[in-house]
Design a protein around this motif. Structure first.
Motif, short mmCIF file in Angstrom:
data_model
loop_
_atom_site.label_atom_id
_atom_site.label_comp_id
_atom_site.label_asym_id
_atom_site.label_seq_id
_atom_site.Cartn_x
_atom_site.Cartn_y
_atom_site.Cartn_z
N TYR A 52 4.51 9.39 0.52
CA TYR A 52 3.48 8.00 -0.13
C TYR A 52 4.19 7.46 -1.74
N LEU A 53 3.43 8.32 -2.45
CA LEU A 53 3.58 7.51 -3.79
C LEU A 53 4.90 7.94 -4.27
N MET A 54 5.61 8.18 -3.66
CA MET A 54 7.09 8.23 -4.24
C MET A 54 7.82 6.85 -3.73
N ASN A 55 7.34 7.18 -2.75
CA ASN A 55 7.88 5.61 -1.78
C ASN A 55 7.41 4.24 -2.24
N ALA A 56 6.20 4.19 -2.64
CA ALA A 56 5.63 3.39 -3.36
C ALA A 56 6.03 2.85 -4.69
N TYR A 57 6.08 3.54 -5.61
CA TYR A 57 6.78 3.65 -6.74
C TYR A 57 8.26 2.92 -7.02
N PHE A 58 9.20 3.98 -5.93
CA PHE A 58 10.09 3.45 -6.13
C PHE A 58 10.35 2.48 -5.36
N LEU A 59 9.26 1.73 -4.12
CA LEU A 59 9.99 0.47 -3.70
C LEU A 59 9.34 -1.20 -5.12
N VAL A 60 8.73 0.07 -5.84
CA VAL A 60 8.12 -1.45 -6.92
C VAL A 60 9.34 -1.45 -8.55
N LEU A 61 9.82 -0.31 -8.21
CA LEU A 61 10.51 -0.20 -10.43
C LEU A 61 12.19 -0.33 -9.41
N VAL A 115 4.60 -11.30 -0.50
CA VAL A 115 3.47 -11.04 0.15
C VAL A 115 3.11 -10.54 1.33
N VAL A 116 3.35 -10.29 2.22
CA VAL A 116 3.23 -9.76 3.31
C VAL A 116 4.03 -7.63 3.11
N PHE A 117 4.64 -7.55 2.46
CA PHE A 117 4.88 -6.85 1.22
C PHE A 117 3.73 -6.19 0.47
N ASN A 118 3.51 -7.32 0.15
CA ASN A 118 2.25 -6.46 -1.10
C ASN A 118 0.84 -6.18 -0.61
N ILE A 119 0.80 -6.41 0.62
CA ILE A 119 -0.39 -5.73 1.22
C ILE A 119 -0.13 -5.15 2.12
N VAL A 120 1.25 -4.32 2.97
CA VAL A 120 1.20 -3.49 3.80
C VAL A 120 1.68 -2.03 2.93
N LEU A 121 2.32 -2.45 0.91
CA LEU A 121 2.26 -1.18 0.57
C LEU A 121 1.60 -0.30 0.15
N THR A 122 0.66 -0.77 0.08
CA THR A 122 -1.16 -0.30 -0.36
C THR A 122 -2.48 0.23 1.12
N VAL A 123 -1.67 -0.18 2.24
CA VAL A 123 -2.22 0.68 3.24
C VAL A 123 -2.74 1.44 4.25
N PRO A 124 -1.54 2.91 3.31
CA PRO A 124 -1.77 4.40 3.78
C PRO A 124 -2.62 4.69 2.86
N PHE A 125 -2.18 4.35 1.03
CA PHE A 125 -3.38 4.47 -0.02
C PHE A 125 -4.72 4.54 0.84
N GLY A 126 -5.38 2.88 1.76
CA GLY A 126 -6.63 4.12 1.40
C GLY A 126 -6.93 4.41 2.76
N LEU A 127 -5.57 4.35 3.88
CA LEU A 127 -5.94 5.27 4.76
C LEU A 127 -6.24 6.76 4.51
N PHE A 128 -5.88 7.22 3.43
CA PHE A 128 -6.19 8.25 2.71
C PHE A 128 -7.26 8.48 1.91
N LEU A 129 -7.34 7.22 0.77
CA LEU A 129 -8.96 7.38 0.55
C LEU A 129 -9.89 7.42 0.86
N ARG A 130 -10.33 6.47 2.13
CA ARG A 130 -11.16 6.69 3.20
C ARG A 130 -11.38 8.17 3.54
N TYR A 131 -10.09 8.50 4.11
CA TYR A 131 -9.88 9.69 5.43
C TYR A 131 -10.28 11.08 4.79
#
Length: 370
Positions: A52-61, A115-131
């Motif tokens: 996930y983190l690789m996808n997130a950073y690749f999408l941003v960079l 805007v939608v992309f920036n919201i969806v981008l970090t939804v998995p990160f929140g899932l990992f943090l809590r679960y």
């Protein structure tokens, strides 16, 4: 626009095996040290987090500038007005507030999709943090914000100075939307957790000390022990110590474990130790075990490189070593897939590996988690 997202995602998946290879060694060490064994659920979750983190950073960079000496952005490279995205959407949209039939056009407009992309981008990160990490709300918000901040700073600094100029705009709205997306994921994790095993219950009723020591675990220990022995061997060689290989391996793998409860540094690192018959480790057992492995098997392989033999003697010696190596490789493979994994030198020496793990007392085992 969706094609521009598929490009970095495909690169993330292509480079993931390489990243996973470098991630595996520290992952194994941390899991052995912290939990005593490798749990499949933990492994899957942490490798998914890496992906996930690789996808997130690749999408941003991505895509990157064509050259390191890139041109500066037109205008100011940062946008510090909160909720400026609303102005961008209203400026670019073809939606009419009076005509409901035009509302669907938002789904095709760049400013809204950003805007939608920036919201969806970090939804998995929140899932990992809590679960997985079981973080609190405050810490979750902070970590989601810091992840987003790392995205923006990396862009603003041209990947920390690799490029001459920033190639993306630092946008405070991205910080807000990324943090919001992380918190949405944090909320969804409560439902998501019901579909998977509870992380805090993974080790329940697991007898860690009674688990078999895997060859993977032994290989990690051997990797670090081999590195230390290589340093000691080089030092001994510089000091002109005679029979340096045999002295170093004898001291490190025989004397040191005998004095240190069956542990070398590598074994300590992955929480394993050697034990003998009836739980008592003897120096003679260690000498038989590592004498066969290092002084005979590895020692003969070393001699074929360093010894000066006549041509006919060298050929015969090399053939004998080749047969020995082939037999040993087959022997290890057979034991790897066998229910009785002890190798020959372990059987002859009466020594074996055990996990160094203290079983909880009944009082501690019954104590509820805080």
């Amino acid at each position: 626009m969706f094609h521009s997202y598929l490009f970095p995602i495909s690169y993330a998946f292509m480079t993931f095996p390489v990243a996973a290879l470098f991630f595996t060694l520290p992952f194994l060490i941390v899991q052995y040290r912290k939990h005593g064994y490798i749990n499949k659920v933990r492994a899957i979750m942490l490798y998914l987090l890496l992906l996930y983190l690789m996808n997130a950073y690749f999408l941003v960079l991505l895509p990157l500038p064509a050259a390191r000496h890139n041109e500066p952005l037109a205008g100011i490279p940062y946008q510090l007005i909160p909720f400026n995205f609303i102005h961008d959407i209203l400026k670019e949209t073809n939606v009419s507030a009076q005509d409901v039939s035009t509302y669907w056009k938002l789904l095709t407009e760049r400013a809204f999709l950003q805007v939608v992309f920036n919201i969806v981008l970090t939804v998995p990160f929140g899932l990992f943090l809590r679960y997985y990490f079981r973080t609190s709300w405050i810490r979750g918000i902070l970590l989601c914000f810091l992840l987003s901040l790392s995205f923006e700073i990396t862009q603003l600094t041209g990947i920390f100075g690799f490029y001459d100029h920033p190639y993306r705009v630092f946008d405070v709205d991205d910080l807000i939307m990324n943090t919001l997306g992380g918190m949405i994921g944090f909320l969804l994790a409560e439902w998501f957790s019901g579909l998977l095993p509870r992380i805090e219950h993974l080790d329940k009723e697991v007898d860690i000390a009674g688990k078999r020591v895997s060859y993977t675990r032994r290989a990690v220990a051997l990797l670090f022990d081999g590195f230390i022995c290589l340093i000691l061997f080089n030092i001994a060689t510089i000091l002109d110590v005679p029979a340096a290989f045999w002295i170093v391996t004898g001291l490190y793998f025989m004397v040191f474990p005998f004095l240190n409860k069956g542990r070398t540094f590598g074994k300590w690192l992955v929480r394993i130790h050697l034990t003998g018959e009836a739980g008592r480790l003897k120096l003679t057992g260690l000498m038989i075990r590592y004498g066969l492995l290092y002084w005979i098997f590895f020692g003969l392989n070393l001699m074929i490189v360093t010894a000066s033999l006549p041509s006919y003697g060298s050929t015969l010696f090399a053939f004998v070593i080749f047969v020995m190596d082939l037999w040993f490789a087959i022997h290890v493979l057979r034991r790897f897939f066998s229910k009785k994994p002890m190798l020959l030198y372990e059987q002859l020496s009466g020594t074996k590996h055990q996990i160094t793990w203290q079983r909880p007392t009944p009082e501690l085992a019954q104590k509820p988690a805080e």
